[in-house]
Design an enzyme around this catalytic site. Sequence first.
Site, PDB file in Angstrom:
ATOM      1  N   ASP A 267       0.821  -1.212   0.000  1.00 27.74           N
ATOM      2  CA  ASP A 267       0.000   0.000   0.000  1.00 27.74           C
ATOM      3  C   ASP A 267       0.854   1.261   0.000  1.00 27.74           C
ATOM      4  O   ASP A 267       0.367   2.342   0.366  1.00 27.74           O
ATOM      5  CB  ASP A 267      -0.902   0.015   1.240  1.00 27.74           C
ATOM      6  CG  ASP A 267      -2.268  -0.590   0.946  1.00 27.74           C
ATOM      7  OD1 ASP A 267      -2.465  -1.085  -0.169  1.00 27.74           O
ATOM      8  OD2 ASP A 267      -3.136  -0.578   1.841  1.00 27.74           O
ATOM      9  N   ASP A 420      -7.667  -7.462  13.415  1.00 26.92           N
ATOM     10  CA  ASP A 420      -7.301  -8.794  13.878  1.00 26.92           C
ATOM     11  C   ASP A 420      -8.187  -9.241  15.041  1.00 26.92           C
ATOM     12  O   ASP A 420      -8.657 -10.386  15.075  1.00 26.92           O
ATOM     13  CB  ASP A 420      -5.824  -8.816  14.286  1.00 26.92           C
ATOM     14  CG  ASP A 420      -5.434  -7.618  15.138  1.00 26.92           C
ATOM     15  OD1 ASP A 420      -6.336  -6.838  15.529  1.00 26.92           O
ATOM     16  OD2 ASP A 420      -4.240  -7.461  15.430  1.00 26.92           O
TER      17      ASP A 420
END
Length: 691
Positions: A267, A420
């Site tokens: 990214d 997560d």
Amino acid sequence: MAPRMNLFYWWTNDTAQGTPVIVKMENPNFSILEIDGPDAAFKPVDKSRLKNSKQVKWVLLLKANRAVGCVAWLGAILWGLLGVIKKRLIFRQGVAFASEKLGNGKLMLKVIKSFLMILLGILGFEVVAYFKGWRYFENPNLHIPHTYDIQGLFQLFYAAWLEFRAQYIAPFVLSLTTFCIVLFLIQSLDRLILFLGFLYIKLKKIEPTINGDPFEYKDLEGEAQNYPMVLVQIPMCNELEVYELSISAVCQLDWPRERLLIQILDDSDDENIQLLIQSEVSKWSQKGTNIIYHHRLIRTGYKAGNLKSAMSCDYVKDYEFVAIFDADFQPTPDFLEQTVPHFKDNPELGLVQARWTFVNKDENLLTRLQNINLCYHFEVEQQVNGVFLNFFGFNGTAGVWRIKALEDSGGWLERTTVEDMDIAVRAHLNGWKFIYLNDVKVLCEVPESFEAYRKQQHRWHSGPMQLFRLCLPAVLKSKISIWKKVNLIFFFFLLRKLILPFYSFTLFCIVLPLTMFIPEAELPTWVICFVPILMTFLNILPSPKSIPFIAPYLLFENTMSVTKFNAMLSGLFQLGSSYEWIVTKKAGRPSESDLLAAADKDMKSLIQPQINRGALENGLSDLTLLKEQTVNKPVKKTNKIYRKELALAFLLLTASIRSLLSAHGLHFYFLLFQGVTFLLVGLDLIGEQVS
């Protein structure tokens, strides 16, 4: 009779033999030596005869000189400290105050500064009252003087303050103190139970077992079909320092090449870094590794959006498991062999999590203190919850997921910065089980600067509260057992993510300084000293080499409670900084095995001549030049001071001054040590050189 000439008898006889000998010289320049007998020169010297008034005087002068030198040394240190304060805080020479970008930071700073000013003003009144002899609160029964006892306007004002304090302020502070102590005891009990579970696991040697026979790694070509298809993902964003280490480590995993695919999810918005990563991917692709470079033009959703975009590719449906590594992680070649076999004949298993180890844990005091916290997290919290509950929070990296479990739980969502933990909670609500492998370790880095650590802790403490708001209805409506709901809501979220930063900040950073002026709310010694020290020992025992750092660890955690409490509030009330993701700055430190491999590679390149470079030589030289320019780019360093932590240091230092006036023994020494340490940390450690 002739005289006896036996030499042996002469040396051993105690009686003096012969006559005294006196040597005289004219105009002697030295003392006359008189030998009374042949053995007088060899007798032991009586030291008491050497002492006289002049010698005692010189000894005392020498000791006085040393004492004066010690005082001068302490004075020089104090003068230097005052000079640093004057230079850095008043004139701001070479100092840039850290910008409060983390949401409600400016408001929190204003509250702390106002609170500090009020306490300093009240402290002035307390000091004057102490030296004037107005010790009204020495008696347990608070005595308010009558009008005819009051002399002077200042005494009148002071008596009014005592009455107002006893009727309005003290009851509220007492209630807040009692509430915080109850939370403190509950959290300490939870920590004690976790530690007892950790000891039970160690004594019984409980470890996760593999159902059935593990995969045998003998003939890759003949038995490759027995291996499941594994996808490996490395999400990264502008990871110039570590991209090469992580890609190199993942490309050396021991797994059949045709059953393994590596995705580099970049990214980065820096074109130079993109070119370098593409070059590294191309290098390993030419060596026969199945590796793909994946780049998004629009970076939405941060890491969750990156992973979601990668999982939407058509070829992912051919794979059964996905291993995820952050850009600074360096797995060992046998990582997949140690983790993937646990899924065999265990269809309810959704996640296998490995432990982190840190290549730079001994770099400085900050990394050592982080290692204490993370060792406790993995050794105690993760291991106990994994063995007894089959559930824990996914750490976002160094884990292997069953892709079916991800899809069944809704996939990666971009609603929080703790994607997560989000996927772990949703998978747990859908009945998937987790396994934690404490003996499978993956090297990584911890932040080496306070700026990077502070931003990381803000994300780690604001994200869970934001997630708690979002997933609470789903937890209440889920079909899991009541015990699992209680564990998830109370222990996992409230107790460890909300109550811990709340009572830590309120009890030790608000109530404790308030006891300077409100003696009715005096905290017992076991609350401010004995129990915290015991809990700190429990935290530090999983990493026994860190025991010498118990004092700075205890003090540093108290100081960091400001940042954690601020982050918790921003996530709970959806403030501006609750959805801000800042990539943690990394140093790119290789492990010892990487250094040895690099040295071996350099040796081979010297021995074996390179051939067939041809037209690629110019391209490689350009990439090398680009990498050198990017890495060696001069970085301007500024000396930053974090004002909230520094204000807290001064605040707790005033608490120690009050204890000096009250002379509370151990309480005073503890607070004095705490206040002085916080002050030094605020001036030096927190104001360190960061890029």
